[in-house]
Design a protein around this motif. Structure first.
Motif, short mmCIF file in Angstrom:
data_model
loop_
_atom_site.label_atom_id
_atom_site.label_comp_id
_atom_site.label_asym_id
_atom_site.label_seq_id
_atom_site.Cartn_x
_atom_site.Cartn_y
_atom_site.Cartn_z
N ASP A 1 -19.44 -41.05 -2.30
CA ASP A 1 -19.45 -42.26 -1.48
C ASP A 1 -20.42 -41.44 -0.32
OD1 ASP A 1 -16.60 -43.27 -2.07
OD2 ASP A 1 -16.01 -41.29 -2.26
N ALA A 2 -20.84 -42.86 0.01
CA ALA A 2 -21.49 -42.41 1.09
C ALA A 2 -20.91 -41.84 2.54
CB ALA A 2 -22.24 -43.93 2.13
N TYR A 3 -20.18 -41.84 2.98
CA TYR A 3 -19.61 -40.77 3.82
C TYR A 3 -17.94 -40.12 3.30
CZ TYR A 3 -16.03 -38.55 7.02
OH TYR A 3 -15.02 -37.47 7.60
N GLY A 4 -18.34 -38.90 1.91
CA GLY A 4 -17.37 -38.29 1.26
C GLY A 4 -17.49 -36.64 1.87
N ARG A 5 -16.49 -36.33 2.53
CA ARG A 5 -16.42 -35.33 3.52
C ARG A 5 -15.66 -34.17 3.04
NH1 ARG A 5 -13.15 -31.70 6.63
NH2 ARG A 5 -14.40 -31.20 8.60
N ILE A 6 -16.47 -32.78 2.81
CA ILE A 6 -15.70 -32.03 2.37
C ILE A 6 -15.59 -30.69 3.69
CG2 ILE A 6 -16.07 -30.20 0.27
CD1 ILE A 6 -17.33 -31.71 -1.60
#
Length: 426
Positions: A272-277
């Motif tokens: 995803d464009a924003y995929g926070r890990i």
């Protein structure tokens, strides 16, 4: 399932001696065959006493211990019997991390890292090791820090990060001792203070995050002399680190993950464009890193149902939908590198990191909801050897899961509401 039954002392002790072998040399024939419990140690006629006067006894094998924080202090618990061994008062929100030597922990209390001696340790002796126990002790050994943050242990080094100044302190964990000066090997600082993290590798190179009080953008690599070798600023919101097989270091980003192999930085793009890990769990036994995964940039508290599997060989991220949410204290790795996730339905899921499939589900706690504040208690997962320990604040219970057998084998009610959970191999 009987969640309160105890293993026979011999079975549990023998399992611990064998299964914790990764943390200490293999047990001798005499150790493995001993019928001694944790409080009935075999002796060779000798007892030693440390300089601080605490009596020390030789044990039949490693005596792993748990550290459980609560509002007002920290408990030390025997990981085999689940007996509370010590209760140390402490004020404020307490964090706890292994110090890197299998014996000590660092408490983050106020503006300092304080050394806690769990009282259990093993020493190598030729082709085997000897194990010892003594009384736990909250020592006077402290390292002051402005907003003490992450503690990272790797490559026989322990690295402390102070968020308020960006100061990085590197310690030799094998020099830690009550009453002794902290064994500081070096100190350095990031150009600007930020909520960061640093890790030292076996060649004495140092990786640390880049950022300031407003944002974080990436990671820099310094050689053993402190000279910059490389950097990457393609990791917005960098948070969390772990080490995978072949000493590959991985950092979490808001657009995936940053993989460091040698001096090469590789970006693993999120789907995803924003995929926070932001929370990672690695294993020396696996090139695949387990991470959380959030995809809503506007959420105050996103309760994700997907976890990420980051393949450090290909820089590819696979998402696994568990169908249930979890928290940042829900991730761990098993003894063979298997990925573990504790869901809010109370089930511990065991995931094959290569296939990305759930191979087993172990019911442990009741259902729970992640609290709004990250400091508040919630069920927490910790692995020591081949056993997973899970706390349940709602019932003040700690459960023991045999990861090889895939079942809860023990539990005990604690005298406090547990918050953070850590452990040492003893």
């Amino acid at each position: 399932m009987n969640r309160t039954r105890r293993l026979a002392p011999l079975a549990l002790l023998t399992s611990a001696v064998v299964l914790l072998g990764a943390c200490a040399a293999p047990a001798t024939t005499e150790d493995a065959g001993s019928t001694a419990t944790h409080d009935e140690h075999d002796h060779d006629g000798e007892e030693s006493a440390p300089e601080d006067g605490r009596p020390t006894e030789e044990a039949a094998g490693p005596s792993p211990r748990l550290a459980v924080t609560y509002d007002g202090g920290i408990l030390i618990v025997d990981a085999l019997s689940l007996e509370v061994l010590a209760d140390f008062p402490a004020q404020g929100f307490i964090r706890v991390n292994p110090a890197g030597d299998g014996r000590h922990l660092f408490l983050t209390v106020g503006e300092e890292f304080r050394l806690l001696d769990t009282g259990a340790f093993s020493e190598a002796h030729g082709d085997h090791s000897h194990s010892y126990t003594t009384d736990p002790l909250l020592t006077d050994v402290v390292i002051t820090a402005d907003h003490p943050g992450h503690v990272v242990t790797h490559a026989e080094r322990t690295v402390l990060f102070a968020d308020g100044t960006g100061e990085i302190t590197v310690l030799d964990p094998h020099g830690l001792a009550a009453g002794a000066q902290a064994p500081v090997l070096s100190t350095t600082s990031t150009p600007q203070a930020h909520h960061g993290v640093a890790v030292m590798r076996t060649d004495d190179s140092l990786l640390h995050t880049i950022g300031d009080s407003e944002s974080r953008s990436g990671v820099v690599l310094l050689d053993a002399e402190g000279t910059e070798v490389a950097r990457a600023q393609t990791c917005p919101g960098v948070h969390g680190e772990t080490v995978a097989a072949d000493e590959t270091v991985v950092f979490g980003c808001e657009n995936g993950a940053l993989i460091v192999t040698g001096s090469e930085f590789t970006h693993a793009a999120a789907p995803d464009a924003y995929g926070r890990i932001g929370n990672l769990a690695g294993s020396d036994a696996s090139p695949v890193v387990l991470g959380d995964y959030k995809s809503d940039p506007d959420a105050d508290l996103e309760r994700p149902t997907r976890v990420s599997l980051i393949d450090t060989r290909t820089a590819q991220i696979r998402l696994v939908d568990l169908g249930v949410s979890y928290s940042f204290r829900s991730l761990a790795r098993g003894p063979g590198g298997e990925a573990l996730v504790l869901g809010t339905d109370g089930t511990l899921r065991i995931i094959d990191p290569e296939a990305g499939t759930v191979t087993a589900e172990v019911p442990v706690t009741g259902s729970w909801t992640e609290p709004e504040q990250w400091q508040d208690p919630r069920p927490t997962l910790r692995v020591e050897g081949s056993f997973a320990y899970v706390t349940e604040p709602a019932t003040s219970t700690v459960f023991v899961v045999d990861l090889l057998g895939g079942e809860v084998i023990d539990s005990a009610v604690l005298p406090v509401v547990p918050n953070e959970l850590s452990s040492v191999a003893g």
